[in-house]
Write a protein that holds these residues in place. Structure first.
Motif, PDB file in Angstrom:
ATOM      1  N   ALA A 183       0.875  -1.185   0.000  1.00 22.96           N
ATOM      2  CA  ALA A 183       0.000   0.000   0.000  1.00 22.96           C
ATOM      3  C   ALA A 183       0.905   1.226   0.000  1.00 22.96           C
ATOM      4  O   ALA A 183       1.824   1.336   0.802  1.00 22.96           O
ATOM      5  CB  ALA A 183      -0.890   0.004   1.230  1.00 22.96           C
ATOM      6  N   SER A 184       0.642   2.126  -0.910  1.00 20.48           N
ATOM      7  CA  SER A 184       1.446   3.331  -1.063  1.00 20.48           C
ATOM      8  C   SER A 184       0.542   4.543  -0.819  1.00 20.48           C
ATOM      9  O   SER A 184      -0.508   4.674  -1.452  1.00 20.48           O
ATOM     10  CB  SER A 184       2.007   3.344  -2.488  1.00 20.48           C
ATOM     11  N   PHE A 185       0.938   5.413   0.118  1.00 20.40           N
ATOM     12  CA  PHE A 185       0.121   6.563   0.495  1.00 20.40           C
ATOM     13  C   PHE A 185       0.722   7.846  -0.072  1.00 20.40           C
ATOM     14  O   PHE A 185       1.883   8.155   0.197  1.00 20.40           O
ATOM     15  CB  PHE A 185       0.054   6.702   2.019  1.00 20.40           C
ATOM     16  N   ALA A 186      -0.070   8.602  -0.827  1.00 16.86           N
ATOM     17  CA  ALA A 186       0.326   9.936  -1.278  1.00 16.86           C
ATOM     18  C   ALA A 186      -0.491  10.925  -0.458  1.00 16.86           C
ATOM     19  O   ALA A 186      -1.715  10.800  -0.363  1.00 16.86           O
ATOM     20  CB  ALA A 186       0.044  10.113  -2.765  1.00 16.86           C
ATOM     21  N   LEU A 187       0.189  11.892   0.164  1.00 13.26           N
ATOM     22  CA  LEU A 187      -0.485  12.829   1.055  1.00 13.26           C
ATOM     23  C   LEU A 187      -0.498  14.227   0.460  1.00 13.26           C
ATOM     24  O   LEU A 187       0.511  14.681  -0.076  1.00 13.26           O
ATOM     25  CB  LEU A 187       0.215  12.861   2.422  1.00 13.26           C
TER      26      LEU A 187
END
Length: 190
Positions: free
Chosen positions: A66-70
């Motif tokens: 899972a890759s989170f872009a904020l």
């Protein structure tokens, strides 16, 4: 959410949303410092933050990452179109509240605006995980937690007290939303 099966990556978008000067930018700055992640910042001529694209944080789930872009959204009304653009494709929201007494009504209006904006970008507000962060708890003129909960958090969403400038509650807030999103992913993948 963007799924790449060949790369085994699920990309999730998290948006920090709240009134102007509530501490959205400071949250990402502190989170970046604590996590060692690189931050890209775009500002207006008035040096107010428009949007952050936070270097992606990754978390393994089973055999997928899972890759989170904020991102942050600007709090000023003149940038409402940018807010809508940034909210497109959002998977989770951290609603940053300025805990100062004189900003209560503005915070309440912005929470209603968040729900309207989510609907405008094709999201059902009740289906997007939201964590409320009561920021600026280090100041003297803040409302008690119970008053904020009673007036702002009528839906009993998860909430955290914080002082982003001091780095307090920043990781806890993100980790709470990350946990909600990962649980949702695990149910989907399970």
């Amino acid at each position: 959410m963007i799924v790449s099966l060949e790369k085994k990556i699920i990309r999730l978008k998290v948006v920090y949303y709240g009134i102007s000067m509530s501490g959205k930018t400071t949250n990402l700055e502190r989170l970046s410092q604590m996590s060692g992640l690189e931050l890209t910042k775009i500002e207006t001529q008035e040096e107010r933050t428009l949007v952050f694209d936070f270097a992606t944080k990754t978390v393994p789930i089973a055999n997928i990452t899972a890759s989170f872009a904020l991102y942050t959204v600007p709090g000023h009304n003149v940038y409402k179109d940018i807010r809508l653009t940034v909210l497109k494709g959002v998977d989770g929201v951290i609603f940053v509240v300025d805990s100062q007494e004189h900003r209560l009504e503005e915070n309440i209006r912005f929470l209603h605006l968040l729900k309207e904006d989510l609907s405008k970008v094709g999201k059902k507000p009740q289906e997007v995980p939201v964590v409320i962060q009561y920021n600026k708890r280090d100041l003297k003129n803040v409302l008690p937690f119970e008053v904020l909960e009673q007036n702002i958090n009528k839906e009993r969403l998860p909430s955290v007290c914080a002082s982003a400038i001091r780095g307090e509650g920043v990781l806890e807030t993100f980790n709470m939303l990350e946990g909600l999103l990962i649980s949702r992913l695990e149910r989907m993948l399970g």
